[in-house]
Design a protein around this motif. Structure first.
Motif, PDB file in Angstrom:
ATOM      1  N   PRO A 156      41.012  32.525  37.581  1.00 33.58           N
ATOM      2  CA  PRO A 156      40.526  32.970  38.893  1.00 33.58           C
ATOM      3  C   PRO A 156      41.599  32.950  39.984  1.00 33.58           C
ATOM      4  N   HIS A 157      42.425  31.890  40.028  1.00 33.52           N
ATOM      5  CA  HIS A 157      43.430  31.826  41.088  1.00 33.52           C
ATOM      6  C   HIS A 157      44.535  32.868  40.884  1.00 33.52           C
ATOM      7  N   GLY A 158      44.647  33.398  39.643  1.00 34.32           N
ATOM      8  CA  GLY A 158      45.676  34.385  39.360  1.00 34.32           C
ATOM      9  C   GLY A 158      45.491  35.672  40.154  1.00 34.32           C
ATOM     10  N   TRP A 159      44.235  36.039  40.449  1.00 30.61           N
ATOM     11  CA  TRP A 159      43.979  37.249  41.229  1.00 30.61           C
ATOM     12  C   TRP A 159      44.527  37.101  42.643  1.00 30.61           C
ATOM     13  N   ARG A 160      44.313  35.917  43.232  1.00 28.20           N
ATOM     14  CA  ARG A 160      44.830  35.687  44.590  1.00 28.20           C
ATOM     15  C   ARG A 160      46.357  35.703  44.585  1.00 28.20           C
ATOM     16  N   ASP A 161      46.970  35.085  43.571  1.00 29.86           N
ATOM     17  CA  ASP A 161      48.433  35.083  43.496  1.00 29.86           C
ATOM     18  C   ASP A 161      48.983  36.505  43.332  1.00 29.86           C
ATOM     19  N   LEU A 162      48.275  37.314  42.546  1.00 29.10           N
ATOM     20  CA  LEU A 162      48.738  38.673  42.269  1.00 29.10           C
ATOM     21  C   LEU A 162      48.717  39.536  43.533  1.00 29.10           C
ATOM     22  N   VAL A 163      47.600  39.539  44.245  1.00 34.02           N
ATOM     23  CA  VAL A 163      47.493  40.428  45.412  1.00 34.02           C
ATOM     24  C   VAL A 163      48.311  39.893  46.594  1.00 34.02           C
ATOM     25  N   SER A 164      48.540  38.593  46.635  1.00 39.02           N
ATOM     26  CA  SER A 164      49.320  38.041  47.752  1.00 39.02           C
ATOM     27  C   SER A 164      50.797  38.415  47.658  1.00 39.02           C
ATOM     28  N   ALA A 165      51.231  38.894  46.483  1.00 37.56           N
ATOM     29  CA  ALA A 165      52.644  39.234  46.291  1.00 37.56           C
ATOM     30  C   ALA A 165      52.970  40.661  46.709  1.00 37.56           C
ATOM     31  N   VAL A 166      51.960  41.430  47.166  1.00 34.90           N
ATOM     32  CA  VAL A 166      52.204  42.835  47.524  1.00 34.90           C
ATOM     33  C   VAL A 166      51.740  43.089  48.955  1.00 34.90           C
ATOM     34  N   ASP A 167      52.053  44.300  49.456  1.00 31.00           N
ATOM     35  CA  ASP A 167      51.688  44.682  50.822  1.00 31.00           C
ATOM     36  C   ASP A 167      50.407  45.506  50.891  1.00 31.00           C
ATOM     37  N   LEU A 168      50.058  46.148  49.785  1.00 28.63           N
ATOM     38  CA  LEU A 168      48.882  47.026  49.770  1.00 28.63           C
ATOM     39  C   LEU A 168      48.306  47.034  48.367  1.00 28.63           C
ATOM     40  N   VAL A 169      46.978  46.961  48.290  1.00 27.74           N
ATOM     41  CA  VAL A 169      46.262  47.040  47.025  1.00 27.74           C
ATOM     42  C   VAL A 169      45.429  48.316  47.020  1.00 27.74           C
ATOM     43  N   VAL A 170      45.481  49.055  45.907  1.00 32.03           N
ATOM     44  CA  VAL A 170      44.754  50.319  45.780  1.00 32.03           C
ATOM     45  C   VAL A 170      43.851  50.251  44.557  1.00 32.03           C
ATOM     46  N   LEU A 171      42.568  50.480  44.765  1.00 30.00           N
ATOM     47  CA  LEU A 171      41.600  50.521  43.671  1.00 30.00           C
ATOM     48  C   LEU A 171      41.341  51.973  43.297  1.00 30.00           C
ATOM     49  N   VAL A 172      41.559  52.291  42.020  1.00 27.66           N
ATOM     50  CA  VAL A 172      41.370  53.672  41.569  1.00 27.66           C
ATOM     51  C   VAL A 172      40.311  53.763  40.483  1.00 27.66           C
ATOM     52  N   ASP A 173      40.482  53.013  39.430  1.00 28.91           N
ATOM     53  CA  ASP A 173      39.626  53.173  38.253  1.00 28.91           C
ATOM     54  C   ASP A 173      39.345  51.797  37.668  1.00 28.91           C
ATOM     55  N   VAL A 174      38.389  51.074  38.242  1.00 25.79           N
ATOM     56  CA  VAL A 174      38.097  49.709  37.797  1.00 25.79           C
ATOM     57  C   VAL A 174      36.598  49.532  37.636  1.00 25.79           C
ATOM     58  N   SER A 175      36.242  48.516  36.896  1.00 25.55           N
ATOM     59  CA  SER A 175      34.825  48.195  36.705  1.00 25.55           C
ATOM     60  C   SER A 175      34.278  47.546  37.975  1.00 25.55           C
ATOM     61  N   PRO A 176      32.962  47.578  38.164  1.00 24.94           N
ATOM     62  CA  PRO A 176      32.372  46.920  39.340  1.00 24.94           C
ATOM     63  C   PRO A 176      32.723  45.445  39.427  1.00 24.94           C
ATOM     64  N   GLY A 177      32.783  44.780  38.270  1.00 22.97           N
ATOM     65  CA  GLY A 177      33.114  43.357  38.283  1.00 22.97           C
ATOM     66  C   GLY A 177      34.538  43.112  38.757  1.00 22.97           C
ATOM     67  N   THR A 178      35.478  43.914  38.251  1.00 22.78           N
ATOM     68  CA  THR A 178      36.872  43.764  38.690  1.00 22.78           C
ATOM     69  C   THR A 178      37.008  44.094  40.168  1.00 22.78           C
ATOM     70  N   GLU A 179      36.293  45.094  40.632  1.00 23.01           N
ATOM     71  CA  GLU A 179      36.377  45.465  42.050  1.00 23.01           C
ATOM     72  C   GLU A 179      35.922  44.311  42.935  1.00 23.01           C
ATOM     73  N   ARG A 180      34.841  43.638  42.553  1.00 21.79           N
ATOM     74  CA  ARG A 180      34.351  42.507  43.363  1.00 21.79           C
ATOM     75  C   ARG A 180      35.402  41.402  43.432  1.00 21.79           C
ATOM     76  N   ILE A 181      36.040  41.106  42.297  1.00 23.41           N
ATOM     77  CA  ILE A 181      37.050  40.044  42.263  1.00 23.41           C
ATOM     78  C   ILE A 181      38.248  40.412  43.139  1.00 23.41           C
ATOM     79  N   VAL A 182      38.733  41.640  43.033  1.00 24.84           N
ATOM     80  CA  VAL A 182      39.910  42.055  43.790  1.00 24.84           C
ATOM     81  C   VAL A 182      39.602  42.093  45.281  1.00 24.84           C
ATOM     82  N   VAL A 183      38.441  42.607  45.645  1.00 24.62           N
ATOM     83  CA  VAL A 183      38.066  42.656  47.064  1.00 24.62           C
ATOM     84  C   VAL A 183      38.026  41.250  47.654  1.00 24.62           C
ATOM     85  N   ALA A 184      37.444  40.319  46.926  1.00 23.74           N
ATOM     86  CA  ALA A 184      37.363  38.942  47.415  1.00 23.74           C
ATOM     87  C   ALA A 184      38.751  38.318  47.535  1.00 23.74           C
ATOM     88  N   ALA A 185      39.629  38.586  46.559  1.00 25.13           N
ATOM     89  CA  ALA A 185      40.981  38.023  46.600  1.00 25.13           C
ATOM     90  C   ALA A 185      41.761  38.583  47.785  1.00 25.13           C
TER      91      ALA A 185
END
Length: 372
Positions: free
Chosen positions: A63-92
């Protein structure tokens, strides 16, 4: 994504699989960003990287890996993901305060699609909203010489650009080859745009390209464009119709001379005559119209290079236009307008003075010929 943002050197993380995300990846790469792609494993294996410029990253295992991943970039783009993955990324992203946007996925159908886009007379400001959207979604763009093509890097960043334009008397790419290329690209699964000057169905051979696609089983749509037959005269202040002056207008292609029957009917119709691709046959046309009864005093306007900074309008009479065009070196591309509406450009006094001045020019040319 707003490409007016300066993304050069920024880190952009795209979530999705390579093929549906291909247009998004191409746009961000074209903007100068460092692009990462996070794709879900397929049957326990990595889906691979789409190109050497895109850097693949693995989905986090904790779970903490998602926060570490998105914190290393300037912009996150969602294109083709499952609803579950989208919820996790949005929260992170919300937790670490990283910008997040959603972009539509490109088609992954085995057979692609062709869109014929009318680009208008060359001014990018006259492209329609639908035309801009089609260019934005394109994998490959086949463009013409006379259409707006100086901003393709902005309108379709990352797309392949193929110049298939023709010049008078020289066709670097034949029409049959253009049609073959459109069909082949679509059959490879690409989203194809054929960007044409003016309107695809006004002397643009768009009908031939539609037929070729349909025969090949490729779906094709047409986005209309602003035709130079109306817009270029308007840019010179000439309306093609005007109450109590002209209630109809005829548009013709004159790259080949009209026969006597066509000339006779054209004079009989009256109204305004708009001629495209007619500089080479202008002497034949002017003489033929006069031969079938059009008054020599009928005003004629020749508008060269409409909507460019080199736009020039030459005004003459039917019986002087050939000599005047020769004296002034009139060249293609140009639109010729024949009719009383020419007098409405700016104001009648200005046009009347212009006609008188051009008559003097013609008279001077006559005197010069007589003296030789």
């Amino acid at each position: 994504m707003d490409l007016s943002l300066d993304l050069a050197g920024r880190r952009v993380l795209v979530f999705g699989t390579a093929r549906p995300a291909r247009r998004v990846l191409a746009r961000y790469l074209a903007s100068g960003a460092t692009v990462y792609l996070a794709s879900p494993p397929v049957d326990g294996h990595s889906p691979g990287r789409p190109s050497p410029q895109v850097r693949p990253v693995e989905y986090p295992h904790f779970p903490h890996g998602w926060r570490d991943l998105v914190s290393a970039v300037d912009l996150v783009v969602l294109v083709d993901v499952s609803p579950g993955t989208e919820r996790i990324v949005v929260a992170a992203c919300a937790t670490v305060r990283v910008w997040l946007v959603r972009e539509p996925a490109a088609s992954v159908a085995a057979l692609g699609h062709v869109t014929l886009v009318g680009g208008g007379p060359g001014d990018g400001g006259l492209l329609t909203v639908a035309a801009i959207q089609a260019l934005r979604d394109a994998d490959v763009v086949f463009f013409d010489r006379l259409g707006p093509n100086d901003r393709l890097d902005e309108w379709c960043p990352g797309a392949e650009q193929v110049n298939v334009g023709k010049t008078p008397g020289y066709h670097a790419v034949s029409q049959a080859e253009i049609e073959r290329m459109l069909v082949a690209s679509a059959r490879s699964g690409q989203t194809v745009v054929r960007l044409k000057g003016g309107d695809p169905f006004v002397f643009g051979r768009g009908g031939e390209e539609v037929i070729a696609c349909r025969k090949a089983g490729v779906t094709v749509t047409v986005i209309s464009g602003v035709t130079s037959a109306i817009s270029v005269p308007a840019a010179a202040g000439i309306p093609v119709t005007h109450r109590e002056v002209s209630r109809l207008f005829t548009v013709l292609s004159a790259h080949t001379p009209l026969d006597e029957e066509e000339l006779r009917h054209l004079v009989g119709l009256g109204g305004t005559i708009v001629v495209l691709m007619g500089i080479g046959t202008l002497p034949h046309l002017a003489a033929g119209l006069a031969r079938h009864g059009m008054a020599g005093s009928m005003p004629v306007a020749v508008i060269e290079r409409g909507f460019s900074i080199q736009q020039r309008t030459t005004v003459a009479r039917l019986d002087t236009v050939t000599a005047v065009a020769g004296q002034l070196g009139v060249r293609s591309p140009a639109v010729v307008v024949i009719g009383e509406v020419v007098r409405l450009s700016q104001n009648e006094a200005t046009i009347a003075d212009g006609l008188e001045g051009l008559e003097l020019l013609h008279h001077a040319a006559d005197l010069a010929r007589q003296q030789t």
